[in-house]
Design an enzyme around this catalytic site. Structure first.
Site, short mmCIF file in Angstrom:
data_model
loop_
_atom_site.label_atom_id
_atom_site.label_comp_id
_atom_site.label_asym_id
_atom_site.label_seq_id
_atom_site.Cartn_x
_atom_site.Cartn_y
_atom_site.Cartn_z
N THR A 1 0.84 -1.20 0.00
CA THR A 1 0.00 0.00 0.00
C THR A 1 0.87 1.25 0.00
OG1 THR A 1 -1.73 -1.19 1.16
CG2 THR A 1 -1.81 1.22 1.28
N CYS B 1 26.46 7.06 8.46
CA CYS B 1 26.61 5.60 8.62
C CYS B 1 27.98 5.27 9.20
CB CYS B 1 26.46 4.90 7.29
SG CYS B 1 25.38 5.75 6.16
#
Ligand SMILES: *Cc1c(COP(=O)(O)O)cnc(C)c1O
Length: 394
Positions: free
Chosen positions: A240, A328
């Protein structure tokens, strides 16, 4: 001074714009239908998704049907590379990339090599972070199916010669994917002029919401699905739709390209003030990345005799939020693969600082950083035995 908070980390993520939030809110509170539903709630959502698709397509001279929504930049990179490799493995097994890609590209290519029989060439970059186009030409073989080279680097800001890379890919009939996450919203892009076959984008890097991205896919480029399930995104990406996220992304893209040229000029002015202000006033510093082929918002500087982490902590204490490389890599002690690829020693790479500005950055904030930084650097250096030695020699 304790309350002062200055955000200089726009390449990690950006604050959302008020107009973006407002449009999103409607699709959380009132128009919360599932775009697949046939009732009016569903139709309103579906229309909003189509509008966002068109808004994004327009910014890069593409068509709405060539834009596919994903869960962010990392998913777009994964999909482009794995999807293309799997769908085209009958044509060849060789992928060309660079040593300075975001981990979403680098680790994806490594995975294909390790687990799925692909081979890869990781192009070197020069001291300013640019690839050599001759190296690229030489790396192409009969087995090459994909070139994936980032548009602009998230750590050092270097912008690659994308048009030339696109031309080489086209001439050799090799698909060209670019990680456009850092440039999208900050630079003019025309996918036709640049011969880009696939481009990754992420909303939260341009004042949109987190967890929503897109992949531009040129018609005729075949990709396997990464996410299987329902028929969403023209049967290519199930699940969805994240309607509020998509709406926010569309609005953010539209706003980013409204007055792009002016905003680029202003960012470059502030960026250069930052770069020159640091290099001119603090000794033993070095700019990382190319001086001009560079993101308008990026300053990345190595400070010798200093640990980037301690510099970050000291800056945080005076309210300045920066980064020592990419989000990161902070948290790990390995120096950034990007800085090492420039040829920096581990020591110099460790002492690097990234300051990235954005739409809300003011000149006063840049001045504040330029005022705070020199004494902090000097204080930290006083604790370094190496620095003491060098100073003693004077
Ligand atoms: C931020 C970033 C990504 C990852 O995007 P997410 O939406 O955070 O997954 C990929 N590539 C580059 C160059 C980035 O800067």
């Amino acid at each position: 001074m304790m309350n002062k908070r200055i955000y200089m980390d726009y390449s990690a993520t950006t604050p959302m714009r008020e107009e973006v939030l407002e449009e999103m809110m409607e699709f959380m509170k009132t128009e919360y239908g599932n775009p697949s539903s046939i009732h009016s709630f569903g139709r309103e959502s579906k229309n909003a998704v189509d509008t966002a698709r068109d808004r994004i397509a327009k910014t890069m001279n593409a068509k709405g049907k060539e834009i596919y929504f994903t869960g962010g930049g990392s998913e777009s990179d994964n999909w482009a590379i794995k999807g293309y490799a799997f769908a085209n493995k009958n044509k060849g097994n060789h992928i060309i990339t660079t040593k300075i890609e975001h981990h979403a590209v680098l680790h994806t290519v490594e995975y294909l090599v390790k687990n799925h029989g692909f081979t890869a060439t990781y192009l070197d970059v020069n001291a300013e972070g640019l690839i050599d186009l001759e190296d690229l030409k030489k790396a192409i073989t009969d087995e090459t199916i994909l070139i994936t080279i980032m548009y602009a680097n998230n750590e050092i800001g270097t912008i690659q010669p994308i048009k030339e890379i696109g031309a080489i890919a086209k001439e050799n009939k090799v698909a060209f994917h670019t990680d456009g996450v850092q440039i999208y919203g900050s630079g003019k892009i025309d996918v036709d002029e640049l011969n880009i076959d696939m481009m990754s984008m992420s909303a939260h890097k341009l004042h949109g919401p987190k967890g929503i991205g897109a992949l531009y896919i040129r018609p005729g480029i075949r990709l396997d699905n990464l996410i299987h399930g329902g028929a969403q995104e023209r049967k290519k990406r199930a699940g969805t739709e994240n309607v509020p996220g998509i709406v926010g992304f569309g609005k953010a893209a539209e706003l980013a390209y409204e007055d792009l040229e002016e905003r680029i000029e202003e960012k470059i002015r502030l960026r250069d003030k930052m770069i020159d202000g640091i290099l001119d006033n603090i000794p033993y510093t070095l700019l990382n990345g190319h001086r001009t082929h560079r993101l308008p918002n990026n300053t990345n500087i190595s400070f010798r005799f200093i640990e980037g982490e301690s510099l970050l902590l000291s800056l945080d204490m005076v309210g300045i939020a920066a980064s020592s490389g990419s989000a990161c890599t902070s948290g790990s002690l390995d120096p950034s693969h990007v800085l090492l690829s420039l040829g920096l020693t581990h020591e110099v790479a460790h002492g690097s600082l990234r300051l990235t500005i954005g739409a809300y950055t003011t000149e006063e904030e840049v001045d504040y950083v330029l005022e705070q930084l020199p004494p902090i650097v000097e204080r930290l250096r006083q604790m370094s035995p190496l620095y003491e030695e060098i100073q003693g020699g004077n």
